[in-house]
Design a protein around this motif. Sequence first.
Motif, PDB file in Angstrom:
ATOM      1  N   VAL A   1      12.050 -16.492   3.596  1.00  0.00           N
ATOM      2  CA  VAL A   1      10.915 -16.288   2.689  1.00  0.00           C
ATOM      3  C   VAL A   1       9.784 -15.557   3.407  1.00  0.00           C
ATOM      4  N   LEU A   2       9.470 -16.008   4.637  1.00  0.00           N
ATOM      5  CA  LEU A   2       8.427 -15.343   5.415  1.00  0.00           C
ATOM      6  C   LEU A   2       8.784 -13.883   5.688  1.00  0.00           C
ATOM      7  N   ALA A   3      10.059 -13.653   5.983  1.00  0.00           N
ATOM      8  CA  ALA A   3      10.503 -12.278   6.242  1.00  0.00           C
ATOM      9  C   ALA A   3      10.351 -11.415   4.993  1.00  0.00           C
ATOM     10  N   GLY A   4      10.731 -11.964   3.832  1.00  0.00           N
ATOM     11  CA  GLY A   4      10.616 -11.208   2.589  1.00  0.00           C
ATOM     12  C   GLY A   4       9.180 -10.915   2.215  1.00  0.00           C
ATOM     13  N   VAL A   5       8.324 -11.944   2.347  1.00  0.00           N
ATOM     14  CA  VAL A   5       6.904 -11.763   2.027  1.00  0.00           C
ATOM     15  C   VAL A   5       6.261 -10.763   2.983  1.00  0.00           C
ATOM     16  N   GLY A   6       6.562 -10.909   4.282  1.00  0.00           N
ATOM     17  CA  GLY A   6       5.997  -9.995   5.282  1.00  0.00           C
ATOM     18  C   GLY A   6       6.436  -8.557   5.050  1.00  0.00           C
ATOM     19  N   LEU A   7       7.718  -8.395   4.735  1.00  0.00           N
ATOM     20  CA  LEU A   7       8.240  -7.045   4.490  1.00  0.00           C
ATOM     21  C   LEU A   7       7.611  -6.444   3.236  1.00  0.00           C
ATOM     22  N   GLY A   8       7.463  -7.266   2.201  1.00  0.00           N
ATOM     23  CA  GLY A   8       6.843  -6.780   0.967  1.00  0.00           C
ATOM     24  C   GLY A   8       5.408  -6.326   1.187  1.00  0.00           C
ATOM     25  N   PHE A   9       4.631  -7.145   1.923  1.00  0.00           N
ATOM     26  CA  PHE A   9       3.252  -6.775   2.207  1.00  0.00           C
ATOM     27  C   PHE A   9       3.185  -5.527   3.085  1.00  0.00           C
ATOM     28  N   ALA A  10       4.102  -5.425   4.045  1.00  0.00           N
ATOM     29  CA  ALA A  10       4.106  -4.259   4.935  1.00  0.00           C
ATOM     30  C   ALA A  10       4.350  -2.973   4.141  1.00  0.00           C
ATOM     31  N   ILE A  11       5.300  -3.025   3.204  1.00  0.00           N
ATOM     32  CA  ILE A  11       5.601  -1.844   2.386  1.00  0.00           C
ATOM     33  C   ILE A  11       4.412  -1.492   1.496  1.00  0.00           C
ATOM     34  N   TYR A  12       3.824  -2.519   0.851  1.00  0.00           N
ATOM     35  CA  TYR A  12       2.694  -2.279  -0.058  1.00  0.00           C
ATOM     36  C   TYR A  12       1.480  -1.725   0.692  1.00  0.00           C
ATOM     37  N   LEU A  13       1.117  -2.379   1.796  1.00  0.00           N
ATOM     38  CA  LEU A  13      -0.059  -1.940   2.550  1.00  0.00           C
ATOM     39  C   LEU A  13       0.164  -0.578   3.192  1.00  0.00           C
ATOM     40  N   GLY A  14       1.393  -0.324   3.633  1.00  0.00           N
ATOM     41  CA  GLY A  14       1.698   0.990   4.192  1.00  0.00           C
ATOM     42  C   GLY A  14       1.554   2.086   3.151  1.00  0.00           C
ATOM     43  N   SER A  15       1.994   1.788   1.918  1.00  0.00           N
ATOM     44  CA  SER A  15       1.847   2.751   0.826  1.00  0.00           C
ATOM     45  C   SER A  15       0.375   3.001   0.508  1.00  0.00           C
ATOM     46  N   GLN A  16      -0.435   1.930   0.489  1.00  0.00           N
ATOM     47  CA  GLN A  16      -1.864   2.075   0.234  1.00  0.00           C
ATOM     48  C   GLN A  16      -2.541   2.901   1.325  1.00  0.00           C
ATOM     49  N   ALA A  17      -2.143   2.683   2.579  1.00  0.00           N
ATOM     50  CA  ALA A  17      -2.725   3.426   3.694  1.00  0.00           C
ATOM     51  C   ALA A  17      -2.422   4.917   3.577  1.00  0.00           C
ATOM     52  N   ARG A  18      -1.185   5.249   3.214  1.00  0.00           N
ATOM     53  CA  ARG A  18      -0.810   6.660   3.053  1.00  0.00           C
ATOM     54  C   ARG A  18      -1.594   7.304   1.915  1.00  0.00           C
ATOM     55  N   GLN A  19      -1.760   6.558   0.819  1.00  0.00           N
ATOM     56  CA  GLN A  19      -2.507   7.090  -0.322  1.00  0.00           C
ATOM     57  C   GLN A  19      -3.969   7.334   0.034  1.00  0.00           C
ATOM     58  N   MET A  20      -4.576   6.365   0.731  1.00  0.00           N
ATOM     59  CA  MET A  20      -5.979   6.506   1.135  1.00  0.00           C
ATOM     60  C   MET A  20      -6.169   7.675   2.096  1.00  0.00           C
TER      61      MET A  20
END
Length: 210
Positions: free
Chosen positions: A14-33
């Motif tokens: 669960v921690l791995a899934g949540v961490g991976l999900g946040f990493a993908i989302y935040l990485g996408s936001q960083a690229r957009q910004m």
Amino acid sequence: MARKIATGRIVGLVLAGVGLGFAIYLGSQARQMSAEFHQWLDARPMETGFDLSKPGEITVPFRQTCSSSHGEVLCLKCDLPEAAKQNTEQLLKGLSGSVVIKDSQGNGIKGGEITADRSRYHDGEIILAAFAPFSKGEYTATIRIDSGAPALAGKTQTIYAKYELCGLEKMPAGICTMLAGGAGLVALVSILSVLQGLLRKAPVEAAQKG
């Protein structure tokens, strides 16, 4: 004991899934910004041809795409020698006017005077007026010239707006990148912990079956 191990695996996954999900989302936001910041560097919310050598008025669309810059400026582009551009008081002598930015309801939200003594030369550009940033959206800009600058007569002129950026506007992208890295590290540690547990358990189960 088996239930405890199974629970540990579930928590780790669960921690791995949540961490991976946040990493993908935040990485996408960083690229957009980051992409937005680089667009703002070259963006011109407003651009129009206009003759500042004589009285007149023009209203043009003003598309605001950045509200985090430390300022915005109204600039003049004109095919002149660099020395003439730098001496703005002489070049724009006699100029008197104003710029007003209005929202869709016709309310004036920003503006300023356009005069020779308020103008300046900076980094290769003639700055006619400056104003604080405002919310993103669709606006109009009305430029009114009451008295023109004779030295500009016969010159092709372009009036445009641009954002003044200092680099701090990139900070949100940097923060998102760091958070994405942290979330990715949590996911990696969790996955490695689950794999390590599985590898330790495999020989034990094999021995029990044997």
